[in-house]
Design an enzyme around this catalytic site. Sequence first.
Site, PDB file in Angstrom:
ATOM      1  N   GLU A 294       0.816  -1.218   0.000  1.00 15.51           N
ATOM      2  CA  GLU A 294       0.000   0.000   0.000  1.00 15.51           C
ATOM      3  C   GLU A 294       0.850   1.269   0.000  1.00 15.51           C
ATOM      4  O   GLU A 294       0.638   2.177   0.796  1.00 15.51           O
ATOM      5  CB  GLU A 294      -0.955   0.007   1.210  1.00 15.51           C
ATOM      6  CG  GLU A 294      -1.976  -1.109   1.153  1.00 15.51           C
ATOM      7  CD  GLU A 294      -3.087  -1.001   2.192  1.00 15.51           C
ATOM      8  OE1 GLU A 294      -2.826  -0.493   3.291  1.00 15.51           O
ATOM      9  OE2 GLU A 294      -4.201  -1.447   1.878  1.00 15.51           O
ATOM     10  N   ASP A 368      -8.757  -8.725   4.432  1.00 19.68           N
ATOM     11  CA  ASP A 368      -8.516  -7.560   5.286  1.00 19.68           C
ATOM     12  C   ASP A 368      -9.545  -7.420   6.396  1.00 19.68           C
ATOM     13  O   ASP A 368     -10.349  -6.493   6.363  1.00 19.68           O
ATOM     14  CB  ASP A 368      -8.508  -6.297   4.416  1.00 19.68           C
ATOM     15  CG  ASP A 368      -7.973  -5.088   5.170  1.00 19.68           C
ATOM     16  OD1 ASP A 368      -7.551  -5.265   6.317  1.00 19.68           O
ATOM     17  OD2 ASP A 368      -7.995  -3.987   4.609  1.00 19.68           O
ATOM     18  N   GLU A 396     -13.015  -1.928  12.193  1.00 21.84           N
ATOM     19  CA  GLU A 396     -12.926  -1.201  10.927  1.00 21.84           C
ATOM     20  C   GLU A 396     -14.057  -1.576   9.959  1.00 21.84           C
ATOM     21  O   GLU A 396     -14.611  -0.715   9.301  1.00 21.84           O
ATOM     22  CB  GLU A 396     -11.565  -1.469  10.275  1.00 21.84           C
ATOM     23  CG  GLU A 396     -11.426  -0.785   8.928  1.00 21.84           C
ATOM     24  CD  GLU A 396     -10.061  -0.989   8.286  1.00 21.84           C
ATOM     25  OE1 GLU A 396      -9.165  -1.581   8.937  1.00 21.84           O
ATOM     26  OE2 GLU A 396      -9.886  -0.553   7.140  1.00 21.84           O
TER      27      GLU A 396
HETATM   28  C1  BDP Z   1      -6.468  -1.770   6.150  1.00 25.09           C
HETATM   29  C2  BDP Z   1      -6.747  -0.404   6.656  1.00 25.09           C
HETATM   30  C3  BDP Z   1      -5.577   0.519   6.542  1.00 25.09           C
HETATM   31  C4  BDP Z   1      -4.337  -0.162   7.118  1.00 25.09           C
HETATM   32  C5  BDP Z   1      -4.117  -1.490   6.433  1.00 25.09           C
HETATM   33  C6  BDP Z   1      -2.984  -2.309   7.051  1.00 25.09           C
HETATM   34  O1  BDP Z   1      -7.825   0.138   5.923  1.00 25.09           O
HETATM   35  O2  BDP Z   1      -5.893   1.699   7.231  1.00 25.09           O
HETATM   36  O3  BDP Z   1      -3.214   0.641   6.954  1.00 25.09           O
HETATM   37  O4  BDP Z   1      -5.257  -2.282   6.579  1.00 25.09           O
HETATM   38  O5  BDP Z   1      -3.295  -3.211   7.818  1.00 25.09           O
HETATM   39  O6  BDP Z   1      -7.433  -2.592   6.717  1.00 25.09           O
HETATM   40  O7  BDP Z   1      -1.826  -2.059   6.772  1.00 25.09           O
END
Ligand code: BDP
Length: 714
Positions: A294, A368, A396
């Site tokens: 990411e 996720d 979340e």
């Molecule tokens: C996702 C979230 C994000 C996190 C990412 C992670 O939306 O904010 O940075 O995971 O775990 O669920 O790195």
Amino acid sequence: MILTPRIPALFLCVAGLAAWISTARGDDGYRLWLRYDQMAAGPLKTAYAAVLPRIVLATPTGSDSATLAAARDELATGLGGLLGFMPRITIEKRTDIPSAAGEEGYGLKRTEPGTLVISAWQDVGVLHGAFALLRAIQTRQPVEQFDTVSAPKIQRRILDHWDELDGFVERGYAGRSLWEWSVLPDYKNPRYRDYARACASLGLNGAELTNVNAPILVMTPGYLVKVAALADVFRPYGIRVYLTAKFSAPKELGGLPTADPLDPAVIAWWKAKVDEIYRYVPDFGGLLVKASSEGQPGPQDYGRTHADGANVMADALARHGGIVMWRAFVYQPSSTLDRVRQAAAEFKGLDGKFRDNVVVQIKNGPLDFMPREPFHPLFGSMPKTNLAIELQITQEYLGASIELAYLAPLFKEALESDTYRAGPGTTVAHIVDGSVDHHKLTVIAGVANTGTDRDWTGHPLAQSNWYAFGRLAWDHTLTSEQIADEWTKMTYSDEPKVLGTITKMLLASRETVVDYSMPLGLHHIMAEGSHYGPGPWSIVQGPGFRADWSPPYYHQADAAGLGASRSADGSNSIADYAPELAALWGNVDTCPENLLLWFHHVSWDYKMKSGRPMWDELCLRYQQGVDEIRGIQKQWDSLEHDIDPERFAHVQALLRLQVANACNWRDACLLYFQTFSKRPLPAGVEPPAHDLAYYEAVKIRYFPGTPGDPKVTR
Ligand code: BDP
């Protein structure tokens, strides 16, 4: 050695009075499950009083310490509050400590009449034993239950705080960060100690302080001195601090031209940086790293592997006993592979290539933290690597701190999933606790749901998720029911009506959220950005945005049916699992219905186990979710005169919101999917309150915990 507890009797009277006043007037939830309100007189209280006039804290050295002082303080506050008297507490040097107590566990034993011995090999074990004794009383166990030996099954039990240095908490819904960086180290908010007490009461032993999207400045001396101040507060409670590391730190902080993990200057930089950290925090736990994921920098920027990246930090940390928790939450912009397969593709081949002080930290599912996903296939794929599980305590994708979702059933479902790796019964829990492959380093991490809200977690009942994570981290064999029972007794009451009602609500709540938001294996159909509420239509656009950030990538709705195709004729993600599971999940007729649309693109007319067509089943499942949350709301309303008005009113208001949200989920998703299915809503499903355009126009802005402002278009 005889010690005078540091809390005088007058204080206890005042504390008892304060507790009474607070129950009568309301309760702000600050005390969590460590309430210690006075027990009503009765045979059990008399029995406790008979066992506890004297408490011996027994260790191999018999010397006093800050940790034993913390244990004494807690016993004095707790027993003073619960029983209204102060036992005589002594420290003794003993050799008859149960070996099964291990490094951090304890033994509790009633010896001669009127004496209870809490013994442990290390002082922190005594502290854990003190909390266990208090829990036994708070949950009204018979005195026979005092005699016990307990040790954690997983070595490092850590809360991960996704906190920024400016106080923002990514995916945090309970206020700002607890860590007051701007006034540390000079001012240490007393709340830090209460945080440590709460963690220690569960046996947690680590706090990772910063966001996985790592704020790089925390590794500079100006911040390390603040980290050290927090570590000093936590230390007596057996909590070590950890930090996140940004892979590009050698460049960004060190001024080097590269962060290539095989470059000698980079290797030297990490060694020097880690040495520096240990000068500030001698018992520093280690580094958590999100790399090549990411947009975060990582070893792949230099053509190196995750193992190369992890090992350079691991070598620097090994000299101090520190560890690297290297996250497997990775997916590549360039890859065309189904996102849920990407981590497995990147990591499997690296098995055995990580240093002994590295754990690969894997989210429970391959996508996720969805309300429901199958377990992550990496748990069954890397026998020669230490594997940690990362669970998300903050909600979340399960309604933030607005909706009730007790997560112990989700955590248990993940931990008890059978990987079949070394035959049937090779559960994720047994991989993570090291027992299958005899790994020495074992880690469980939970993304914290804490913040500066007075009640710590935003939703009064969300405290149960912090509690559940901690209890399962210590002992993953506890059941969701046991944990709900304990927590409710400690946080509300053991009065049968209250206990029965709240535990029933808790236990039903996660499945309820699944039913009204993402039933039958649907996933990732939430609103973009905030991740709160429905958004199956969202197409996320703009530079850097990816197809697999948009819900249609996952639900694949079309005229023929609904669901992702992951069997052999689709993305074949089932091939990442053991043959037993691939066979079960790969066949639409044997796949469990709660994962059906995760693994299969299913025709709208497909006949479900109920005999109904899939479309009707889907609609009725959404309706069922709404009905269930209305039922939960009624149950809570029935407690109006049984619990304090403050928490009652708070939860009541949130449940009202939750019912409205559940209706939104149902209406928005069914109207949207109906544009593909072209079928009417079956009997029993309430007509939607608005048309689809209404739901699509809803834009959630400034939702807590959301990084940036989302750019969502249709
Ligand atoms: C996702 C979230 C994000 C996190 C990412 C992670 O939306 O904010 O940075 O995971 O775990 O669920 O790195």
